[in-house]
Design a protein around this motif. Structure first.
Motif, mmCIF file in Angstrom:
data_model
loop_
_atom_site.group_PDB
_atom_site.id
_atom_site.type_symbol
_atom_site.label_atom_id
_atom_site.label_comp_id
_atom_site.label_asym_id
_atom_site.label_seq_id
_atom_site.Cartn_x
_atom_site.Cartn_y
_atom_site.Cartn_z
ATOM 1 N N ASN A 145 104.052 28.259 75.331
ATOM 2 C CA ASN A 145 105.301 27.738 74.801
ATOM 3 C C ASN A 145 106.210 27.330 75.955
ATOM 4 O O ASN A 145 106.213 27.958 77.008
ATOM 5 C CB ASN A 145 105.980 28.826 73.948
ATOM 6 N N ASP A 146 106.984 26.243 75.754
ATOM 7 C CA ASP A 146 108.034 25.826 76.681
ATOM 8 C C ASP A 146 107.438 25.614 78.080
ATOM 9 O O ASP A 146 106.408 24.973 78.223
ATOM 10 C CB ASP A 146 109.161 26.868 76.649
ATOM 11 N N SER A 147 108.073 26.135 79.127
ATOM 12 C CA SER A 147 107.548 25.935 80.481
ATOM 13 C C SER A 147 106.177 26.575 80.651
ATOM 14 O O SER A 147 105.419 26.192 81.553
ATOM 15 C CB SER A 147 108.529 26.484 81.523
ATOM 16 N N GLY A 148 105.846 27.547 79.792
ATOM 17 C CA GLY A 148 104.493 28.093 79.802
ATOM 18 C C GLY A 148 103.466 27.042 79.425
ATOM 19 O O GLY A 148 102.318 27.092 79.867
ATOM 20 N N GLY A 149 103.862 26.065 78.596
ATOM 21 C CA GLY A 149 102.968 24.973 78.251
ATOM 22 C C GLY A 149 102.703 24.060 79.424
ATOM 23 O O GLY A 149 101.596 23.506 79.573
ATOM 24 N N GLN A 150 103.711 23.883 80.261
ATOM 25 C CA GLN A 150 103.496 23.125 81.500
ATOM 26 C C GLN A 150 102.478 23.843 82.373
ATOM 27 O O GLN A 150 101.529 23.226 82.888
ATOM 28 C CB GLN A 150 104.813 22.975 82.260
ATOM 29 N N ALA A 151 102.654 25.153 82.545
ATOM 30 C CA ALA A 151 101.715 25.931 83.354
ATOM 31 C C ALA A 151 100.314 25.881 82.764
ATOM 32 O O ALA A 151 99.324 25.809 83.505
ATOM 33 C CB ALA A 151 102.195 27.376 83.463
ATOM 34 N N ALA A 152 100.216 25.899 81.435
ATOM 35 C CA ALA A 152 98.912 25.842 80.784
ATOM 36 C C ALA A 152 98.186 24.546 81.120
ATOM 37 O O ALA A 152 96.979 24.535 81.403
ATOM 38 C CB ALA A 152 99.079 25.981 79.274
ATOM 39 N N GLN A 153 98.903 23.434 81.088
ATOM 40 C CA GLN A 153 98.282 22.143 81.398
ATOM 41 C C GLN A 153 97.868 22.067 82.867
ATOM 42 O O GLN A 153 96.802 21.545 83.201
ATOM 43 C CB GLN A 153 99.248 21.014 81.048
ATOM 44 N N LEU A 154 98.710 22.601 83.752
ATOM 45 C CA LEU A 154 98.360 22.614 85.171
ATOM 46 C C LEU A 154 97.153 23.512 85.427
ATOM 47 O O LEU A 154 96.280 23.181 86.238
ATOM 48 C CB LEU A 154 99.556 23.087 85.997
ATOM 49 N N PHE A 155 97.108 24.656 84.734
ATOM 50 C CA PHE A 155 95.962 25.562 84.865
ATOM 51 C C PHE A 155 94.695 24.864 84.386
ATOM 52 O O PHE A 155 93.641 24.935 85.037
ATOM 53 C CB PHE A 155 96.214 26.838 84.057
ATOM 54 N N LEU A 156 94.798 24.168 83.263
ATOM 55 C CA LEU A 156 93.656 23.445 82.727
ATOM 56 C C LEU A 156 93.164 22.374 83.699
ATOM 57 O O LEU A 156 91.955 22.203 83.902
ATOM 58 C CB LEU A 156 94.041 22.804 81.395
ATOM 59 N N ALA A 157 94.102 21.655 84.313
ATOM 60 C CA ALA A 157 93.719 20.599 85.250
ATOM 61 C C ALA A 157 92.982 21.164 86.461
ATOM 62 O O ALA A 157 92.061 20.539 86.991
ATOM 63 C CB ALA A 157 94.962 19.830 85.697
ATOM 64 N N ARG A 158 93.372 22.357 86.892
ATOM 65 C CA ARG A 158 92.771 22.945 88.090
ATOM 66 C C ARG A 158 91.543 23.785 87.770
ATOM 67 O O ARG A 158 90.600 23.857 88.572
ATOM 68 C CB ARG A 158 93.812 23.804 88.822
ATOM 69 N N TYR A 159 91.547 24.442 86.621
ATOM 70 C CA TYR A 159 90.475 25.385 86.275
ATOM 71 C C TYR A 159 89.936 25.104 84.874
ATOM 72 O O TYR A 159 89.858 26.004 84.039
ATOM 73 C CB TYR A 159 90.996 26.823 86.333
ATOM 74 N N SER A 160 89.551 23.891 84.614
ATOM 75 C CA SER A 160 89.138 23.526 83.257
ATOM 76 C C SER A 160 87.979 24.374 82.752
ATOM 77 O O SER A 160 87.875 24.661 81.552
ATOM 78 C CB SER A 160 88.764 22.043 83.198
ATOM 79 N N GLN A 161 87.093 24.801 83.666
ATOM 80 C CA GLN A 161 85.939 25.584 83.268
ATOM 81 C C GLN A 161 86.322 26.979 82.791
ATOM 82 O O GLN A 161 85.499 27.675 82.180
ATOM 83 C CB GLN A 161 84.937 25.690 84.431
ATOM 84 N N ARG A 162 87.573 27.375 83.039
ATOM 85 C CA ARG A 162 88.020 28.712 82.656
ATOM 86 C C ARG A 162 88.752 28.724 81.312
ATOM 87 O O ARG A 162 89.208 29.781 80.884
ATOM 88 C CB ARG A 162 88.933 29.295 83.743
#
Length: 328
Positions: A145-162
């Motif tokens: 949620n909120d800025s956590g959603g930004q972090a989620a997308q960045l995490f996905l971009a860097r660690y998609s396999q996770r």
């Protein structure tokens, strides 16, 4: 002037509509009874969350997190100025199905930041990966949620396999990062005034915190939210650590999601978007953009009249959507 401009943008849905949406989301015919039941349920969820709270020592600092359940892991990412306590109701409902992990971001909540450690979004993503490593977790379902959603997308971009699945609620997108409504907060943080002028008065006066001029009226759907304990839990650490609070806000002052489109499109895990239509921080354009961005989007569910932090208020809805996404 800056404060008045922000508040004018953040008034949101009228109280009557918000109350109606609150009762409907609870599936109740009696709004008063529903609110009483929700309060009792929240007391239990809060107690269980505190019992599940832990710390993990890392190079980034002493990371606060709550952990409930067993099996495949789910990672819950909170917004600003909240912390992992935002997800207490969701953890209570989803811990029978997942090992639920809800950390406090660097600079927020009870996480103790190491000296000299950045609290910018890229550092948050690295911290999350390190925390999961230390917990022995390879892959996660993410709810954010909120800025956590930004972090989620960045995490996905860097660690998609996770990442197995992604459930996003109102949050940053490439076209709203940061959203215009956050700009006055960033300006005050740069001047070292945000905590003293906004957060400290809300912490001292819970009624003000829940008023149209406060955190509650701006970002919560129900006029009785956030409760006193939640206000203390969210704002107490931020007021006591004003420098790190300002640093967190300042770290949001750029479009961290610029150019992320190809990474989101490549992700083939199921993605679902829940969007409160009463939110005055993030526009519905963001929901539509996210829906188009993911390669395996399961579409957008709009929550009529709900404001930014509705995931805290409607944990049954979060649990319903998460279980559908997970197939459990």
């Amino acid at each position: 002037m800056i404060r008045r401009q922000f508040l004018a943008m953040a008034m949101g849905t009228a109280a009557a509509g918000a109350l109606g949406g609150y009762s409907a989301a609870l599936g109740a015919t009696n709004g008063v009874a529903a609110a009483a039941d929700a309060t009792a349920d929240d007391v239990a969820a809060a107690a269980a969350f505190r019992a599940a709270s832990r710390f993990m020592k890392t190079a980034f600092g002493n990371i606060a997190y709550a952990e409930r359940g067993r099996g495949a892991a789910a990672l819950f990412l909170h917004g600003f100025p909240l912390n992992g306590y935002q997800w207490r109701g969701a953890l209570q409902r989803l811990s029978p199905y997942r090992r639920c992990i809800a950390p406090d971001f660097l600079g927020l909540g009870n996480t103790e930041v190491a000296p000299g450690q950045s609290v910018a979004p890229d550092a948050q993503v690295a911290m999350l990966a390190d925390l999961l490593d230390r917990l022995g977790i390879d892959r996660v379902d993410i709810i954010a949620n909120d800025s956590g959603g930004q972090a989620a997308q960045l995490f996905l971009a860097r660690y998609s396999q996770r990442v197995r699945t992604l459930l996003l609620t109102n949050c940053d997108s490439e076209i709203e990062c940061p959203p215009p409504a956050l700009l006055p907060v960033l300006e005050l943080a740069k001047q070292g005034r945000f905590v003293q002028e906004w957060l400290a008065p809300w912490l001292a006066d819970k009624a003000l915190a829940r008023s149209p001029q406060g955190l509650g009226g701006q970002t919560f759907t129900c006029p009785s939210h956030p409760g006193d304990e939640a206000v203390d839990t969210y704002l107490g650490p931020l007021v006591r650590n004003a420098d790190r609070t300002h640093a967190y806000a300042i770290g949001l002052d750029r479009n961290w999601l610029q150019g992320i489109g190809p990474a989101l499109a490549r992700f083939d895990g199921p993605t679902r978007i829940l969007w409160g239509t009463g939110d005055t921080i993030f526009s519905e354009r963001g929901a539509e953009h996210l829906d188009r961005s993911f390669g395996n989007s399961r579409g957008v569910r709009r929550i009529e009249g709900a404001k930014l932090f509705f995931p805290e208020e409607f944990p049954d809805l979060i649990a319903e959507e998460a279980r559908a996404l997970w197939g459990v």
